[in-house]
Design an enzyme around this catalytic site. Structure first.
Site, short mmCIF file in Angstrom:
data_model
loop_
_atom_site.label_atom_id
_atom_site.label_comp_id
_atom_site.label_asym_id
_atom_site.label_seq_id
_atom_site.Cartn_x
_atom_site.Cartn_y
_atom_site.Cartn_z
N CYS A 183 0.35 3.88 2.66
CA CYS A 183 0.82 3.38 3.96
C CYS A 183 2.30 3.70 4.16
O CYS A 183 2.71 4.09 5.25
CB CYS A 183 0.63 1.86 4.06
SG CYS A 183 -1.08 1.32 4.05
N CYS A 226 0.83 -1.21 0.00
CA CYS A 226 0.00 0.00 0.00
C CYS A 226 0.87 1.26 0.00
O CYS A 226 1.56 1.55 0.99
CB CYS A 226 -0.93 -0.08 1.22
SG CYS A 226 -1.54 1.46 1.88
#
Ligand SMILES: [Zn+2]
Length: 151
Positions: free
Chosen positions: A73, A70
């Site tokens: 993230c 991600c």
């Protein structure tokens, strides 16, 4: 919280619960079991095996639910680390790798990444999704801690 109160917090290394004087929180308390510093201002990894200690502790627990694939993230993890330092004496900062801990991702109803949530004595106080800049995360956290003794 008064100076004579004691609180229980989990060790970020061995995850044992430690009882410390609230007044001594800024005096570099160490873990009774492994001697690691209890207050470090650095996020630590949470797993199914250690999360309960930190969930049930007397200090708010912030969790960053993330995954390696991600992009937002990765971006947010730097912000998370940066903001964890000034909040070191007011909250614990945990990270959950949702790929390695699918049971936790499911138990906490994580549907989008990153998800950042704040818990106090097992109760969820606030939750947000998506990366954000340091100042915004800082303000969000201030607001989330507002009803706790760590405001
Ligand atoms: Zn320890």
């Amino acid at each position: 919280m008064s100076d004579t109160d004691t609180i229980v917090i989990g060790c970020p290394e061995c995850h044992r619960a430690n009882r410390i004087a609230f007044a001594k929180i800024d005096q570099h308390p160490v873990c009774g079991a492994c001697k690691a510093r209890l207050i470090r201002g650095l996020p630590f990894e949470l797993t199914v095996d250690n999360i309960r200690t930190h969930m049930n502790a007397d200090m708010p627990l912030v969790i960053d639910f993330w995954a390696a694939w991600c992009g937002p993230c990765q971006q947010f993890s730097k912000v998370y680390e940066m903001v964890a330092a000034p909040f070191a004496e007011r909250a614990r900062f945990g990270s959950v790798n949702t790929e390695q801990q699918p049971t936790l991702a499911q138990a906490y109803g994580i549907r989008s990444l990153p998800t950042i949530a704040v818990y106090y004595r097992g109760e969820e106080l606030a939750r947000t999704q998506g990366a954000m800049p340091p100042q915004r995360f800082h303000s969000w956290l201030e607001q989330a801690l507002d009803t706790t003794p760590f405001a």
